[in-house]
Each structure stands twice: as structure tokens, then as C-alpha cells.
Scaffold this motif. Structure first.
Motif, PDB file in Angstrom:
ATOM      1  N   ALA A 124       1.032  -1.247  -0.165  1.00  0.00           N
ATOM      2  CA  ALA A 124       0.028  -0.010  -0.068  1.00  0.00           C
ATOM      3  C   ALA A 124       0.983   1.343  -0.112  1.00  0.00           C
ATOM      4  N   LEU A 125       0.137   2.440  -0.399  1.00  0.00           N
ATOM      5  CA  LEU A 125       1.101   3.476  -0.576  1.00  0.00           C
ATOM      6  C   LEU A 125       0.495   4.445   0.572  1.00  0.00           C
ATOM      7  N   PHE A 126       1.201   5.169   1.368  1.00  0.00           N
ATOM      8  CA  PHE A 126       0.781   5.978   2.276  1.00  0.00           C
ATOM      9  C   PHE A 126       1.061   7.454   2.185  1.00  0.00           C
ATOM     10  N   VAL A 130       3.010   5.137   8.288  1.00  0.00           N
ATOM     11  CA  VAL A 130       2.258   3.928   7.918  1.00  0.00           C
ATOM     12  C   VAL A 130       1.179   3.848   9.210  1.00  0.00           C
ATOM     13  N   ALA A 131       0.197   3.927   8.974  1.00  0.00           N
ATOM     14  CA  ALA A 131      -1.061   3.733  10.108  1.00  0.00           C
ATOM     15  C   ALA A 131      -2.304   3.367   9.366  1.00  0.00           C
ATOM     16  N   ALA A 132      -3.098   2.536  10.228  1.00  0.00           N
ATOM     17  CA  ALA A 132      -4.308   2.090   9.759  1.00  0.00           C
ATOM     18  C   ALA A 132      -5.210   3.299   9.312  1.00  0.00           C
ATOM     19  N   GLY A 133      -5.802   2.857   7.924  1.00  0.00           N
ATOM     20  CA  GLY A 133      -6.722   3.883   7.304  1.00  0.00           C
ATOM     21  C   GLY A 133      -6.109   4.948   6.655  1.00  0.00           C
ATOM     22  N   ASP A 171      -2.815  -4.671   8.714  1.00  0.00           N
ATOM     23  CA  ASP A 171      -3.428  -4.253   9.941  1.00  0.00           C
ATOM     24  C   ASP A 171      -2.588  -3.327  10.597  1.00  0.00           C
ATOM     25  N   GLY A 172      -2.087  -2.397   9.908  1.00  0.00           N
ATOM     26  CA  GLY A 172      -1.436  -1.160  10.470  1.00  0.00           C
ATOM     27  C   GLY A 172       0.029  -1.549  10.592  1.00  0.00           C
ATOM     28  N   SER A 241     -10.242  -1.422   4.293  1.00  0.00           N
ATOM     29  CA  SER A 241      -9.699  -2.673   4.662  1.00  0.00           C
ATOM     30  C   SER A 241      -8.247  -2.517   4.850  1.00  0.00           C
ATOM     31  N   GLU A 242      -7.664  -3.387   5.877  1.00  0.00           N
ATOM     32  CA  GLU A 242      -6.422  -3.232   6.257  1.00  0.00           C
ATOM     33  C   GLU A 242      -5.682  -4.489   5.673  1.00  0.00           C
ATOM     34  N   GLU A 243      -6.156  -4.985   4.794  1.00  0.00           N
ATOM     35  CA  GLU A 243      -5.479  -6.270   4.235  1.00  0.00           C
ATOM     36  C   GLU A 243      -5.816  -6.510   2.632  1.00  0.00           C
ATOM     37  N   PRO A 244      -5.082  -6.672   1.779  1.00  0.00           N
ATOM     38  CA  PRO A 244      -5.408  -6.790   0.447  1.00  0.00           C
ATOM     39  C   PRO A 244      -6.214  -7.800  -0.089  1.00  0.00           C
ATOM     40  N   LEU A 245      -6.931  -7.535  -1.056  1.00  0.00           N
ATOM     41  CA  LEU A 245      -7.870  -8.458  -1.833  1.00  0.00           C
ATOM     42  C   LEU A 245      -7.147  -9.262  -2.899  1.00  0.00           C
ATOM     43  N   LEU A 246      -7.780 -10.304  -3.406  1.00  0.00           N
ATOM     44  CA  LEU A 246      -7.166 -11.158  -4.270  1.00  0.00           C
ATOM     45  C   LEU A 246      -8.015 -11.997  -5.192  1.00  0.00           C
ATOM     46  N   CYS A 247      -8.159 -11.594  -6.550  1.00  0.00           N
ATOM     47  CA  CYS A 247      -9.162 -12.374  -7.470  1.00  0.00           C
ATOM     48  C   CYS A 247      -8.369 -12.809  -8.509  1.00  0.00           C
TER      49      CYS A 247
END
Length: 321
Positions: A124-126, A130-133, A171-172, A241-247
Motif C-alpha cells: 500500500a501507498l501512504f 504507516v497507520a491504519a486507514g 493491519d497497521g 480494509s487493512e488487508e489486500p484482496l485477491l481475485c
């Protein structure tokens, strides 16, 4: 670069900010449309980029915490040539645990990096620490000689101020550390015209703790000129969300230079998420392009990767090595 032969566009509802024509190749407009992103200068949701505003802070040295044992670099063939786009499918072959026994077109949490080495290359880019949300877009490590490059969507960033990348973020926590983004590279087609067919960016990062990001988590090789009908693994960090999705699903051709894939529940924040070919392990797209990634959560787009991004990659690698 950027001299595609394109058919007349039949797109509707696409906004291209006029200020884009004044920006250089390293200052990209972040005005977004649709439901997959956010203009980082305000709190209005649009496109697939972000939910919360990004506060610009002065770049500062990045410290890393104790990290898990690094996964092996992701091996894949070298970037391909630039054959004409085709619609013929590419045979899928699992290259990581994430690709095994997965029903096409279903979305769920991406596996932990300790389980799936490919997952560690996505982060993720911040805008700052780095902090949740606080993450606003997705990026992935792009294999290079220097080991310091990332791939994301061009519409995600307008500046490098305070921007950091956290691979394997959960998760942060940044389990492998963070890397400061130092440069944004886009094509003239994007920086001067906001061409959605060139909505991709290559980012440079500074070493962290004396190590480049690819040395720690590995990287995905660039794939160019691949068939539109490839089966890909699509990653992305939703802003809420604090975790990535995969499809995993098979892509199609939305237009002359746009891929499309049907993967449920990819909302704001997922812009820049990589499309990794299950047959080759190469990254062949990034969420963005048409409607800056898509104006619904269940359909995502990517600019087609051909000679345009391959040429950009060659130039960036030469200057960044």
C-alpha cells in the motif's frame, strides 16, 4: 511512446482535468472519477484511488522494524516484445500457492506473504507514516537492475511528498519495512494529455536500512504485448480494509488499448493494484485506465501494456540504476 493508433472513443462520463497539460512527467494529476479513488486534495470519493485525504509531509528517513525472513525474488521471463494485441487466451498455470484451486471470478483476502511470496511484492501507498486507514492506493515491486522500482496507476500520485510504500502491509503493520518514494515517471501521453491508455506510473524508491525494496521482497517482471485473454491474479488494498484482496479471472478487451476483468468488490483504494499473469508471472496491468479503474466495484480496467510502458521502463531503469 504514446503514439497509439486508436479508434474513436465511445467512453462516457470520463473527466480529463485540463490542468494535466501543465504537468511534467513526474507531476501527475490526481483528480479522479468514478468510485475507485479519491482526489488527494479533498475528501470527495471518485475512481479507484483513495478514501481519505493525503497530508503532505516533508520526506524523512525511514526506519525499519524487525522483518520476517525475506521471500525469494519472484522469477519470471524477461519483458516480452510488442506483438499486435490479440484476443486469444493464454493458458493458465499456477506459479504461486495463491493460484491453486481458486474459483475464477471470486474475491477474498490475499494470502499472507509468509505463505505466498508473490503477495509480499504487493503493498500500500501512504501519505506519511504507516497507520491504519491512511493508505490511498496500491503498488507492487517491479523487477529492475537497481531493485528500487514500483508500479502503480499514474492517477494515484501528484507528488512524492511524504509518500511511502509498505510491501505486505497488514493491519497497521509494515512487516518488511517501508520505502520512501523519490520520483514518479509517466509518459508524455499521460502528463500532457491525461491519456487513459497510458494510466500507469513507475516509481523510484530510496533504500531503507541500506537495502532496496526488491532485495527484501522480490519483484515481478514486466510483461508487454501479452494477449488480452490472459488469466490474471488481481491484487488491491480497499481504502476501508487493512488487508489486500485477491481475485483470479480471465481478462477481456474493453477497447483498443484497455483490458477489463470481472472481479467482485474492488472499491476505492485498489487503484494501481497489479494484474499478474498466471501463466508467466509477469505483471501485465495495473488497476486504472478507463474510468480510472472503473466506476463500479465489480469491474476493473487497466491500460494495455505494450511498447509504450516497455519504453518507459527501459528509460527509467537506465536512469535509476
Amino acid at each position: 511512446m504514446g503514439k497509439h493508433r486508436r479508434q474513436r472513443s465511445r467512453r462516457r462520463g470520463l473527466l480529463v482535468p485540463s490542468l494535466l497539460t501543465a504537468l511534467s512527467a513526474v507531476a501527475v494529476a490526481a483528480v479522479l472519477t468514478g468510485t475507485h479513488g479519491l482526489d488527494l486534495s479533498d475528501a470527495t470519493t471518485a475512481g479507484k484511488a483513495a478514501r481519505s485525504t493525503r497530508v503532505a509531509v516533508a520526506p524523512a528517513p525511514v526506519t525499519t522494524s524487525a522483518a520476517p525472513a525475506p521471500p525469494a525474488p519472484v522469477a519470471a521471463p524477461a519483458p516480452t516484445g510488442q506483438p499486435a494485441p490479440t484476443d486469444s487466451p493464454t493458458a493458465a498455470a499456477p506459479t504461486t500457492p495463491a493460484a491453486q484451486d481458486v474459483a475464477l471470478g471470486t474475491t477474498g483476502p490475499a494470502p499472507l506473504p509468509a505463505v505466498d511470496r508473490e503477495s509480499a511484492t504487493v503493498g500500500a501507498l501512504f501519505g506519511g507514516s504507516v497507520a491504519a486507514g491512511k493508505h490511498f492506493c496500491t503498488a507492487s515491486v517491479l523487477h529492475s537492475t537497481g531493485g528500487n522500482l514500483l508500479l502503480t496507476a499514474a492517477h494515484c500520485l501528484s507528488s512524492t511528498d511524504g509518500v511511502t510504500f509498505a510491501p505486505g502491509y497488514r493491519d497497521g503493520s509494515a512487516p518488511y519495512g517501508t520505502w520512501q518514494v523519490t520520483a514518479i515517471h509517466t509518459t508524455p501521453g499521460w502528463s500532457q494529455k491525461g491519456d487513459v491508455d497510458e494510466d500507469f506510473a513507475i516509481l523510484e524508491t530510496a533504500p531503507s536500512g541500506g537495502r532496496n525494496v526488491e532485495d527484501v521482497v522480490g519483484g515481478n517482471r514486466l510483461g508487454a504485448g501479452e494477449p488480452f485473454g490472459a488469466t490474471v491474479r488481481l491484487y488491491g488494498y480497499p481504502a476501508d480494509s487493512e488487508e489486500p484482496l485477491l481475485c483470479t479471472d480471465t481478462t477481456g478487451r474493453q477497447s483498443g488499448y484497455q483490458r477489463v476483468v470481472q472481479c467482485p468488490s474492488y472499491p476505492s483504494g485498489t487503484s494501481g493494484g497489479p494484474w499478474i499473469d498466471t501463466a508467466t508471472g509477469e505483471v501485465v496491468g495495473a488497476i486504472g485506465g478507463y474510468e480510472q479503474g472503473g466506476d463500479t466495484d465489480d469491474t476493473s480496467y487497466s491500460a494495455y501494456f505494450d511498447h509504450t510502458i516497455a519504453d518507459l521502463y527501459t528509460q527509467v531503469e537506465a536512469s535509476a540504476s
